[in-house]
Motif scaffolding. Structure first.
Motif, PDB file in Angstrom:
ATOM      1  N   SER A  38       0.317  -9.570   4.100  1.00 14.62           N
ATOM      2  CA  SER A  38       0.634  -8.550   3.096  1.00 14.62           C
ATOM      3  C   SER A  38      -0.595  -7.733   2.720  1.00 14.62           C
ATOM      4  CB  SER A  38       1.226  -9.210   1.845  1.00 14.62           C
ATOM      5  OG  SER A  38       2.426  -9.878   2.154  1.00 14.62           O
ATOM      6  N   GLU A  39      -1.741  -8.392   2.575  1.00 16.38           N
ATOM      7  CA  GLU A  39      -2.964  -7.681   2.206  1.00 16.38           C
ATOM      8  C   GLU A  39      -3.399  -6.718   3.310  1.00 16.38           C
ATOM      9  OE1 GLU A  39      -2.447 -10.851   1.805  1.00 16.38           O
ATOM     10  OE2 GLU A  39      -2.515 -11.078  -0.378  1.00 16.38           O
ATOM     11  N   THR A  40      -3.349  -7.201   4.556  1.00 18.06           N
ATOM     12  CA  THR A  40      -3.725  -6.333   5.683  1.00 18.06           C
ATOM     13  C   THR A  40      -2.764  -5.160   5.801  1.00 18.06           C
ATOM     14  OG1 THR A  40      -4.587  -8.264   6.855  1.00 18.06           O
ATOM     15  CG2 THR A  40      -4.195  -6.286   8.156  1.00 18.06           C
ATOM     16  N   ASN A  41      -1.474  -5.425   5.619  1.00 18.46           N
ATOM     17  CA  ASN A  41      -0.467  -4.369   5.667  1.00 18.46           C
ATOM     18  C   ASN A  41      -0.770  -3.292   4.621  1.00 18.46           C
ATOM     19  OD1 ASN A  41       1.832  -2.810   5.825  1.00 18.46           O
ATOM     20  ND2 ASN A  41       3.268  -4.504   5.626  1.00 18.46           N
ATOM     21  N   ALA A  42      -1.084  -3.728   3.397  1.00 18.54           N
ATOM     22  CA  ALA A  42      -1.374  -2.776   2.324  1.00 18.54           C
ATOM     23  C   ALA A  42      -2.617  -1.950   2.635  1.00 18.54           C
ATOM     24  CB  ALA A  42      -1.550  -3.520   1.001  1.00 18.54           C
ATOM     25  N   GLU A  43      -3.681  -2.626   3.098  1.00 14.93           N
ATOM     26  CA  GLU A  43      -4.928  -1.919   3.381  1.00 14.93           C
ATOM     27  C   GLU A  43      -4.758  -0.913   4.508  1.00 14.93           C
ATOM     28  OE1 GLU A  43      -9.521  -2.830   4.834  1.00 14.93           O
ATOM     29  OE2 GLU A  43      -8.088  -4.466   4.616  1.00 14.93           O
ATOM     30  N   PHE A  44      -4.118  -1.347   5.605  1.00 21.46           N
ATOM     31  CA  PHE A  44      -3.935  -0.448   6.743  1.00 21.46           C
ATOM     32  C   PHE A  44      -3.034   0.721   6.376  1.00 21.46           C
ATOM     33  CE2 PHE A  44      -5.409  -2.028  10.999  1.00 21.46           C
ATOM     34  CZ  PHE A  44      -6.257  -3.016  10.507  1.00 21.46           C
ATOM     35  N   SER A  45      -1.985   0.462   5.605  1.00 21.67           N
ATOM     36  CA  SER A  45      -1.059   1.536   5.231  1.00 21.67           C
ATOM     37  C   SER A  45      -1.757   2.595   4.394  1.00 21.67           C
ATOM     38  CB  SER A  45       0.133   0.953   4.458  1.00 21.67           C
ATOM     39  OG  SER A  45       0.857   0.049   5.250  1.00 21.67           O
ATOM     40  N   HIS A  46      -2.586   2.157   3.453  1.00 23.44           N
ATOM     41  CA  HIS A  46      -3.298   3.120   2.608  1.00 23.44           C
ATOM     42  C   HIS A  46      -4.332   3.902   3.405  1.00 23.44           C
ATOM     43  CE1 HIS A  46      -5.751   4.936  -0.459  1.00 23.44           C
ATOM     44  NE2 HIS A  46      -6.785   4.187  -0.111  1.00 23.44           N
TER      45      HIS A  46
ATOM     46  N   GLN B 247       0.718   0.702 -13.569  1.00 19.93           N
ATOM     47  CA  GLN B 247       0.894   1.269 -14.905  1.00 19.93           C
ATOM     48  C   GLN B 247      -0.342   2.010 -15.385  1.00 19.93           C
ATOM     49  OE1 GLN B 247       2.097  -1.937 -17.456  1.00 19.93           O
ATOM     50  NE2 GLN B 247       4.087  -2.222 -16.431  1.00 19.93           N
ATOM     51  N   ASP B 248      -1.483   1.706 -14.814  1.00 15.70           N
ATOM     52  CA  ASP B 248      -2.737   2.338 -15.239  1.00 15.70           C
ATOM     53  C   ASP B 248      -3.125   3.535 -14.383  1.00 15.70           C
ATOM     54  OD1 ASP B 248      -3.007   0.372 -17.214  1.00 15.70           O
ATOM     55  OD2 ASP B 248      -4.002  -0.994 -15.792  1.00 15.70           O
ATOM     56  N   ALA B 249      -2.431   3.732 -13.250  1.00 13.13           N
ATOM     57  CA  ALA B 249      -2.789   4.837 -12.359  1.00 13.13           C
ATOM     58  C   ALA B 249      -1.508   5.376 -11.725  1.00 13.13           C
ATOM     59  CB  ALA B 249      -3.778   4.370 -11.289  1.00 13.13           C
ATOM     60  N   GLU B 250      -1.165   6.583 -12.062  1.00 10.68           N
ATOM     61  CA  GLU B 250       0.066   7.179 -11.555  1.00 10.68           C
ATOM     62  C   GLU B 250      -0.035   7.415 -10.052  1.00 10.68           C
ATOM     63  OE1 GLU B 250       2.891  11.127 -12.303  1.00 10.68           O
ATOM     64  OE2 GLU B 250       1.055  10.797 -13.481  1.00 10.68           O
ATOM     65  N   GLY B 251       1.034   7.046  -9.334  1.00 11.75           N
ATOM     66  CA  GLY B 251       1.084   7.261  -7.893  1.00 11.75           C
ATOM     67  C   GLY B 251       0.398   6.194  -7.078  1.00 11.75           C
ATOM     68  N   VAL B 252      -0.136   5.163  -7.724  1.00 10.77           N
ATOM     69  CA  VAL B 252      -0.834   4.076  -7.030  1.00 10.77           C
ATOM     70  C   VAL B 252       0.056   2.834  -7.060  1.00 10.77           C
ATOM     71  CG1 VAL B 252      -2.884   2.614  -6.991  1.00 10.77           C
ATOM     72  CG2 VAL B 252      -3.073   5.010  -7.691  1.00 10.77           C
TER      73      VAL B 252
ATOM     74  N   ASP C 142      -5.869  -1.601  -7.211  1.00  7.44           N
ATOM     75  CA  ASP C 142      -6.469  -1.093  -8.440  1.00  7.44           C
ATOM     76  C   ASP C 142      -6.511   0.426  -8.339  1.00  7.44           C
ATOM     77  OD1 ASP C 142      -9.917  -0.705  -7.926  1.00  7.44           O
ATOM     78  OD2 ASP C 142      -8.501  -1.303  -6.367  1.00  7.44           O
ATOM     79  N   GLU C 143      -6.914   1.083  -9.376  1.00  9.69           N
ATOM     80  CA  GLU C 143      -6.831   2.551  -9.407  1.00  9.69           C
ATOM     81  C   GLU C 143      -7.753   3.216  -8.396  1.00  9.69           C
ATOM     82  OE1 GLU C 143      -9.903   2.986 -13.211  1.00  9.69           O
ATOM     83  OE2 GLU C 143      -7.804   3.580 -13.395  1.00  9.69           O
ATOM     84  N   ASP C 144      -8.770   2.495  -7.910  1.00  7.18           N
ATOM     85  CA  ASP C 144      -9.682   3.060  -6.912  1.00  7.18           C
ATOM     86  C   ASP C 144      -9.415   2.547  -5.505  1.00  7.18           C
ATOM     87  OD1 ASP C 144     -11.136   4.505  -8.856  1.00  7.18           O
ATOM     88  OD2 ASP C 144     -12.240   2.685  -9.413  1.00  7.18           O
TER      89      ASP C 144
END
Length: 399
Positions: free
Chosen positions: A129-137, A154-159, A164-166
């Motif tokens: 799941s982590e690799t999927n998220a990183e590669f997709s972004h 909730q702290d960063a719109e569209g994320v 995290d927001e960064d």
């Protein structure tokens, strides 16, 4: 290996370049103006340049066409046999040269696959799941919160909530589970990029075993061996598709695997033609038995099935194809016959129809088809496509 994401990130800068339109325009030009009848030096230069531009574009546009590099690799590797035979070993029989390449392909595949497994085992590179998220972004995939509104940070719109927001780290929790990776549901790039080395090894294994079985063209069981390799390849791609789909590879995976399968077919056909080029020409002219006749006989039994798929998939293109033939025939009468007349075959030179001679023969062949059976197969193909499109998510769950 390990640099796929970097390549994709740099290719983002070329998304606005209209390379595909340029290549298609050039292809249309050389087709309409009968490049096959141009002087040989101009013909070779034109098609070589066009092929080089196409391959380069497929690699550069990896952000748009994620399967471009692997398909290019699969086609270019067997093409080296042509170059090696014509430049270094012109007097070596083709089947012996292909037999030599068998070990090269297999060893390369083993090395690539072993390196890929090792790479997966270090630094958290295994597909999860982590690799999927990183590669997709990092691959620039679009985020869609339409059906997963609770997965937005909730702290960063569209994320997505697992970033995290960064976008510096990935973390899943009870409130933000791996199901939220569905915001990247339309992303096919991530898994294809991650699996490049594995797919490259797969294509080399296929080329290697086909080369092995073609080493002895007189082997009476060569047809069965090659058929077994094709079936194994099909089963592997099906299992690969199941695994990738269950791993959340994205909706566009099927088109990528189809493109990869087509490129493997082209690569295998190149290896096949190196060995049997003269036999292919002879069989086309006179027919015959042997491995060429055996393969042709096997294909004959599936012709109407494939024709049904052709009718379903390419019917909208038939009219533009006929219009293009009319334009081609008009220019052939005005230009080609006057400037390249000595290179135009007599039957083509004397042909006076509205369509080109090739298209005229294709139309005549089309009229001889068993239209009832072919249209029935087209309906079956369509029903299968609709069923799969509607229920593919349920199939994933059942599997």
């Amino acid at each position: 290996m390990g640099y796929g994401l970097d390549v994709v990130m740099h290719s983002q800068d070329y998304k606005s370049v209209k390379g595909v339109e340029v290549v298609l325009t050039i292809l249309l030009f050389v087709h309409i103006f009968d490049s096959q009848y141009w002087p040989k030096p101009i013909l070779i230069f034109s098609w070589s340049a066009l092929f080089a531009i196409f391959c380069t574009g497929m690699c550069i546009y990896v952000a748009v066409v994620p399967y471009g590099p692997i398909c290019t690799f699969t086609v270019l590797v067997p093409l080296t046999i042509f170059g090696i035979k014509n430049t270094i070993f012109p007097h070596v029989p083709a089947h012996i040269l292909v037999g030599w390449n068998y070990k090269v392909y297999i060893y390369m595949a083993i090395i690539i696959l072993s390196s890929f497994f090792y790479w997966c085992s270090i630094n958290g590179n295994m597909w999860d799941s982590e690799t999927n998220a990183e590669f997709s972004h990092r691959a620039g995939c679009a985020v869609d919160f339409t059906y997963l509104g609770d997965c937005e940070n909730q702290d960063a719109e569209g994320v997505p909530c697992f970033f995290d927001e960064d976008y510096e780290y990935v973390e899943f929790s009870d409130q933000c589970t791996s199901m939220c990776l569905g915001v990247y549901q339309a992303c096919e790039e991530a898994f294809i990029i991650w699996s490049f080395p594995g797919l490259a090894a797969m294509s080399l294994f296929v080329m290697g075993f086909i080369s092995k079985y073609l080493e002895n063209p007189k082997d009476p069981y060569a047809n069965n061996h090659i058929s077994a390799v094709a079936k194994f390849c099909g089963i592997f791609l099906f299992l690969f598709w199941i695994f990738a789909s269950l791993a959340g590879a994205g909706e566009g995976l099927s088109s990528s695997l189809i493109a990869f399968a087509v490129s493997m077919f082209i690569g295998s056909a190149i290896v096949f033609s190196v060995v049997f080029w003269n036999s292919l020409i002879k069989h086309a002219e006179t027919g015959g038995d042997g491995i060429i006749g055996g393969v042709a006989h096997k294909i004959d039994s599936y012709k109407n099935v494939l024709r049904g798929l052709f009718v379903l998939a390419f019917s909208p293109l038939i009219l533009p194809y006929l219009l293009l033939s009319v334009v081609n025939q008009f220019l052939r009468r005005i230009c080609t016959r006057h400037y390249c007349g000595e290179r135009v075959p007599d039957d083509e030179f004397e042909h006076k129809g509205c369509f080109t001679l090739v298209v005229t023969k294709q139309i005549e062949d089309l009229l001889t088809w068993d239209h009832v059976e072919i249209l029935s197969y087209a309906v079956y193909w369509g029903m299968g496509y609709v069923f799969f499109s509607e229920y593919h998510e349920d199939i994933y769950i059942l599997l």
